[in-house]
Design a protein around this motif. Sequence first.
Motif, PDB file in Angstrom:
ATOM      1  N   THR A  24      12.309  -3.077   3.037  1.00  0.00           N
ATOM      2  CA  THR A  24      11.087  -3.225   2.252  1.00  0.00           C
ATOM      3  C   THR A  24      10.321  -4.473   2.663  1.00  0.00           C
ATOM      4  O   THR A  24       9.093  -4.452   2.799  1.00  0.00           O
ATOM      5  CB  THR A  24      11.419  -3.287   0.752  1.00  0.00           C
ATOM      6  OG1 THR A  24      12.151  -2.117   0.375  1.00  0.00           O
ATOM      7  CG2 THR A  24      10.159  -3.382  -0.086  1.00  0.00           C
ATOM      8  N   ALA A  28       6.518  -4.807   4.206  1.00  0.00           N
ATOM      9  CA  ALA A  28       5.495  -5.646   3.582  1.00  0.00           C
ATOM     10  C   ALA A  28       4.860  -6.588   4.601  1.00  0.00           C
ATOM     11  O   ALA A  28       3.628  -6.763   4.638  1.00  0.00           O
ATOM     12  CB  ALA A  28       6.107  -6.434   2.427  1.00  0.00           C
ATOM     13  N   THR A  31       2.626  -4.609   6.915  1.00  0.00           N
ATOM     14  CA  THR A  31       1.415  -4.194   6.213  1.00  0.00           C
ATOM     15  C   THR A  31       0.417  -5.336   6.124  1.00  0.00           C
ATOM     16  O   THR A  31      -0.790  -5.153   6.334  1.00  0.00           O
ATOM     17  CB  THR A  31       1.756  -3.698   4.794  1.00  0.00           C
ATOM     18  OG1 THR A  31       2.654  -2.590   4.890  1.00  0.00           O
ATOM     19  CG2 THR A  31       0.509  -3.264   4.051  1.00  0.00           C
ATOM     20  N   ARG A  89       5.722  -0.223  11.648  1.00  0.00           N
ATOM     21  CA  ARG A  89       5.876  -0.032  10.197  1.00  0.00           C
ATOM     22  C   ARG A  89       6.273   1.409   9.882  1.00  0.00           C
ATOM     23  O   ARG A  89       7.102   1.654   8.993  1.00  0.00           O
ATOM     24  CB  ARG A  89       4.583  -0.392   9.481  1.00  0.00           C
ATOM     25  CG  ARG A  89       4.674  -0.280   7.960  1.00  0.00           C
ATOM     26  CD  ARG A  89       3.355  -0.562   7.297  1.00  0.00           C
ATOM     27  NE  ARG A  89       2.348   0.442   7.620  1.00  0.00           N
ATOM     28  CZ  ARG A  89       1.126   0.478   7.091  1.00  0.00           C
ATOM     29  NH1 ARG A  89       0.757  -0.449   6.216  1.00  0.00           N
ATOM     30  NH2 ARG A  89       0.263   1.416   7.437  1.00  0.00           N
ATOM     31  N   MET A 152       3.425   1.702  -0.056  1.00  0.00           N
ATOM     32  CA  MET A 152       2.745   1.152   1.114  1.00  0.00           C
ATOM     33  C   MET A 152       1.233   1.144   0.902  1.00  0.00           C
ATOM     34  O   MET A 152       0.534   0.211   1.328  1.00  0.00           O
ATOM     35  CB  MET A 152       3.111   1.967   2.353  1.00  0.00           C
ATOM     36  CG  MET A 152       4.532   1.735   2.845  1.00  0.00           C
ATOM     37  SD  MET A 152       5.011   2.904   4.150  1.00  0.00           S
ATOM     38  CE  MET A 152       3.737   2.607   5.368  1.00  0.00           C
ATOM     39  N   LEU A 155       0.321  -1.695  -1.501  1.00  0.00           N
ATOM     40  CA  LEU A 155       0.445  -2.962  -0.786  1.00  0.00           C
ATOM     41  C   LEU A 155      -0.707  -3.145   0.198  1.00  0.00           C
ATOM     42  O   LEU A 155      -1.249  -4.253   0.349  1.00  0.00           O
ATOM     43  CB  LEU A 155       1.787  -2.998  -0.043  1.00  0.00           C
ATOM     44  CG  LEU A 155       2.148  -4.312   0.660  1.00  0.00           C
ATOM     45  CD1 LEU A 155       2.227  -5.448  -0.356  1.00  0.00           C
ATOM     46  CD2 LEU A 155       3.482  -4.169   1.387  1.00  0.00           C
TER      47      LEU A 155
END
Length: 606
Positions: A24, A28, A31, A89, A152, A155
């Motif tokens: 995770t 992040a 992203t 990702r 996702m 975020l």
Amino acid sequence: MRSFWGLLRAYWTSDRWAEAWLLTGAIALLTAAASKASVWIAVAAGELLNSIVAIREPFVPDPGRAILMNAGLLVLLAIMKEVGFVGLRHLISTTLHRKWRGWLNDCFNSALLDSGHTHYHLQQGGVTPDNIDQRVHESIKAMTGGAIGLAMGILGVVMSILFVGQKLVEMSSEVTGLEFLGSYGSAALAFLAIAIYVPASTWAAMRIGRVLEKLTLEMQKSEGSYRSELTTFLRRSFQVAASAGESVQKSINGKLYSEVDDSWARFNRYDAGYMSFTAVYGFLSNRIVAYMPGLLPYMSNAVSLKSYITGAELVGSMINECSWFIQVMPAIANLKANAQRVIGLAQAIEEVVRPDESAEAGNDFQYSQQHELFGLSLRDVELRHADNADIPFLKIDHLRIRAGDWVYLKGESGSGKTCLLKAMNGLWPYGRGKFALPENSNPIYAAQDVKLQPVSLKQLVCLPAHEEAYEDRLVAAALHNAGLGDLIEFMGQEERHGSSWDQLLSGGQKQKLVLARILLHKPGVLFLDEATGALDPLSKIEFHESIHRHCRGAIVISVMHEKEPPLSNSGRPFYTHVLEIKDGRGELQKLPTFEDAEFTPIIAAE
């Protein structure tokens, strides 16, 4: 996992939390990097367009070189974002998807296949979840994928607002008529356009998404029912062929598929409308709305063309990021629909494992072990049906069966003989009573209908143990003594001639296979529920002879259709007692021995 949020966070609070949070965290960071790259790309796009506009300006010494450099930089930034950040990702997010789904799959498999036979009790309850296989396979996969995509997207929106919004504020300038905002005028216009356009469009998308969610649930149920019927039909293929029931089965299949087709048609109409909606929305976002906020300052010469183009690219980028909910609304609808089906299964399992006392009042079976000298005991047993839980159909106050006793269950059809055997083995969910089995008795329950798992022949004999627990010679001896000696050379194979053992073996051979399992394990307590129903009279006698010879001292409790229990070839009875069920009561009586009465020997045919 009985609520939506509990189901979604279970993996991150499990014993594999480190794995979950590591993946995770990586998602992040990537992203955030992708959102930051969007800012760089917008700036580079502005530089490129500005160099193209300035190609005829006399003060630009080498416009072609400037265009190539800006274009090359834009391409490099795009590659870095799409391959280095977005591509990586995607790989990590699909890994998280695979790991999370695998963990949930293990959880449900462990819950269904526990020592309490939850998978069986789940299907015997009053409200059985439909299409359990679909819930475990398809719904878990779709739910986990949708949840990761949703996270996702959220975020991405936050990161876009942070990085792109910051750049818009840095580039902001004063706007005529909005002097009171000072240099933040153009940024305020951009944020206002986004704040009006995106939420209004999202509201419309959510209205369509709710309909898609309902239609998705309908499709899952109808698809699952149709697939389940096809699977069941193939299992009863012989019965359909023997009764020439193909036309009836065709009608059943046609009716189920018409339900699939109807729900699919309605889903397609809304899905097509949603696709058109998103296409128009995307066009307006990138061609109209993105260029409107900076138009006033550009017309008043407050910003340059380069700043105008860069600002429009930034606004378009933020709209695209904030519009993620619109783009994936069907996926969110699928997420909610699939989550409901997974939660429903989890709740049903929970009710089986830990039933609500108010809903299951009076259902209390207790199982224990006692010294083998005391044999098998039943006390205060009352069996009920699900649709009539208040009145027991069978009652046994107290019963003791000692080691070496063979008990023949006798009674009319529907009197509860098989139900009693199931209750002794923890396979009957309605009623109450206390059952005490001898210590280390290793009980085996042999049913009439034998369905074999797709494993090797040796593993089928060794069940419930794994095949490594027994040497080949012991399994071979058990097969030989059960009358299946001709299959010994194939016992390491999962199939023969392209067919599984369940398809290859006849009903009588399957029951002999169960006999081989009994002879291998030598149980202290044996429950025979029509376990010889597919055997001829001579084979039935040989079945009993083998158990009598190899399982000395075992307690045998048997249900058969015969009016009287079978005798050996010499006329000696196998059974020592009869448990007759009559008028809802069970009474144990001792049978006369070979010495007590005259028996006519049964001579085996040569």
